[in-house]
Design an enzyme around this catalytic site. Structure first.
Site, PDB file in Angstrom:
ATOM      1  N   GLY A  85       0.785  -1.219   0.000  1.00  0.00           N
ATOM      2  CA  GLY A  85       0.000   0.000   0.000  1.00  0.00           C
ATOM      3  C   GLY A  85       0.820   1.272   0.000  1.00  0.00           C
ATOM      4  O   GLY A  85       1.817   1.401  -0.724  1.00  0.00           O
ATOM      5  N   ARG A 140       6.525  -6.572  10.617  1.00  0.00           N
ATOM      6  CA  ARG A 140       6.571  -7.724  11.520  1.00  0.00           C
ATOM      7  C   ARG A 140       7.244  -8.919  10.866  1.00  0.00           C
ATOM      8  O   ARG A 140       7.937  -9.694  11.518  1.00  0.00           O
ATOM      9  CB  ARG A 140       5.157  -8.089  11.955  1.00  0.00           C
ATOM     10  CG  ARG A 140       4.539  -7.093  12.935  1.00  0.00           C
ATOM     11  CD  ARG A 140       3.122  -7.472  13.289  1.00  0.00           C
ATOM     12  NE  ARG A 140       2.585  -6.583  14.315  1.00  0.00           N
ATOM     13  CZ  ARG A 140       1.328  -6.602  14.734  1.00  0.00           C
ATOM     14  NH1 ARG A 140       0.470  -7.470  14.206  1.00  0.00           N
ATOM     15  NH2 ARG A 140       0.933  -5.762  15.672  1.00  0.00           N
ATOM     16  N   ASP A 164       8.368  -4.713  14.756  1.00  0.00           N
ATOM     17  CA  ASP A 164       7.001  -4.598  15.251  1.00  0.00           C
ATOM     18  C   ASP A 164       6.949  -3.348  16.134  1.00  0.00           C
ATOM     19  O   ASP A 164       7.580  -3.307  17.198  1.00  0.00           O
ATOM     20  CB  ASP A 164       6.632  -5.849  16.049  1.00  0.00           C
ATOM     21  CG  ASP A 164       5.208  -5.817  16.594  1.00  0.00           C
ATOM     22  OD1 ASP A 164       4.571  -4.739  16.553  1.00  0.00           O
ATOM     23  OD2 ASP A 164       4.753  -6.862  17.083  1.00  0.00           O
ATOM     24  N   GLY A 184      -0.706   1.323   9.871  1.00  0.00           N
ATOM     25  CA  GLY A 184      -2.127   1.646   9.952  1.00  0.00           C
ATOM     26  C   GLY A 184      -2.937   0.399  10.220  1.00  0.00           C
ATOM     27  O   GLY A 184      -3.164  -0.412   9.317  1.00  0.00           O
ATOM     28  N   TYR A 241      -9.510   4.131  15.972  1.00  0.00           N
ATOM     29  CA  TYR A 241      -8.601   4.469  14.867  1.00  0.00           C
ATOM     30  C   TYR A 241      -8.500   5.983  14.680  1.00  0.00           C
ATOM     31  O   TYR A 241      -7.400   6.541  14.538  1.00  0.00           O
ATOM     32  CB  TYR A 241      -9.113   3.812  13.592  1.00  0.00           C
ATOM     33  CG  TYR A 241      -8.269   4.044  12.361  1.00  0.00           C
ATOM     34  CD1 TYR A 241      -7.042   3.401  12.208  1.00  0.00           C
ATOM     35  CD2 TYR A 241      -8.710   4.882  11.344  1.00  0.00           C
ATOM     36  CE1 TYR A 241      -6.276   3.597  11.070  1.00  0.00           C
ATOM     37  CE2 TYR A 241      -7.952   5.083  10.198  1.00  0.00           C
ATOM     38  CZ  TYR A 241      -6.733   4.438  10.069  1.00  0.00           C
ATOM     39  OH  TYR A 241      -5.981   4.649   8.934  1.00  0.00           O
ATOM     40  N   LYS A 287      -5.108   8.276  15.122  1.00  0.00           N
ATOM     41  CA  LYS A 287      -4.567   9.061  14.007  1.00  0.00           C
ATOM     42  C   LYS A 287      -4.610  10.556  14.309  1.00  0.00           C
ATOM     43  O   LYS A 287      -3.730  11.316  13.882  1.00  0.00           O
ATOM     44  CB  LYS A 287      -5.346   8.745  12.725  1.00  0.00           C
ATOM     45  CG  LYS A 287      -5.083   7.341  12.186  1.00  0.00           C
ATOM     46  CD  LYS A 287      -3.625   7.148  11.805  1.00  0.00           C
ATOM     47  CE  LYS A 287      -3.377   5.861  11.065  1.00  0.00           C
ATOM     48  NZ  LYS A 287      -1.947   5.690  10.678  1.00  0.00           N
TER      49      LYS A 287
END
Length: 250
Positions: free
Chosen positions: A29, A50, A64, A93, A156, A160
């Site tokens: 992404g 990870r 991580d 994210g 979330y 953020k």
């Protein structure tokens, strides 16, 4: 041929200095697009995840961000093998959606720990090395949810939104050491993180985007990459929307 106008002329922009860059969440992404954009600029790009895996041409690091020891070890390895890390992009994210009244506390805490505290862990570790070299660029990747709010994403959105406060405080602390800290606020971008949304929800979001379409990972990545350039040295503490106009005015 016409003569140039009188007076001094600006010197050409210097070429980008090759530096060591660490991109967390850089395996797919926006993170992968960002890592690729930085590599095109000549940087040595390390991708933290990870799994520790990375796309061809990039170097993978096991990192991580919920584990302080792994963050420390990733930076130590990077510094030992490649030199000081002077560019850091925090792009992790993780979503775990649920309505506020049904959300368990552990779900809320886990989302905050990954998206916000994880960015703090990276920034804290990066700052010392950057200060030693007198140069650094940090970009935290947030979300339009931080300013608009999103039903079912209280955890979330809160995480953020916290990145803006983190970045601005860090920008004031670290500016005298030649370090900039900024936030990029992507809008609705076509990535794995958004493809699982129901069609009606996608249509509802896109109907509010003045440009009438979703963004691409590369469009976000190029903005992030700009903020890491020498030419962006006077930009710090900024929250820069790249959202097709979705959140204008916020």
């Amino acid at each position: 041929m016409a003569e140039p106008p009188p007076g001094p002329h600006p010197a050409p922009s210097p070429a980008t200095t090759a530096r060591v860059a660490l991109v967390s969440g850089g395996s797919r992404g926006i993170g992968l697009a960002t890592a690729t954009a930085l590599a095109r600029r000549g940087h040595r790009v390390l991708v933290g995840s990870r799994s520790g895996r990375a796309a061809a041409g990039l170097t993978g690091l096991t990192c991580d961000v919920t584990d302080s020891q792994q963050v420390e070890e990733a930076f130590a390895r990077a510094e030992r093998d490649h030199g000081p890390v002077q560019i850091v992009v925090s792009n992790v994210g993780a979503r775990d959606d649920g309505l506020l009244m049904r959300m368990e506390e552990r779900t809320f805490r886990r989302t905050i720990d990954t998206n916000l505290t994880g960015a703090w862990r990276l920034l804290r570790r990066a700052a010392a090395g950057m200060a030693d070299t007198g140069w650094g660029r940090v970009v935290l990747v947030s979300s339009v949810a931080a300013v608009l709010g999103t039903p079912g994403q209280a955890n979330y959105a809160a995480a953020k939104a916290g990145l803006a406060g983190l970045a601005r405080s860090a920008a004031r602390e670290l500016g005298p050491s030649g370090i900039t800290v900024n936030v990029v606020l992507p809008g609705f971008v076509d990535t794995d993180l958004t493809r699982d949304l129901p069609p009606r929800r996608r249509e509802s979001i896109l109907s509010g985007v003045p440009l009438g379409r979703s963004g691409t990972a590369r469009e976000i990545a190029e903005t992030v990459a700009f903020l890491t350039d020498e030419q962006a040295g006077y930009v710090t503490g900024a929250v820069l929307p790249v959202d097709g106009g979705l959140a204008m005015g916020h």
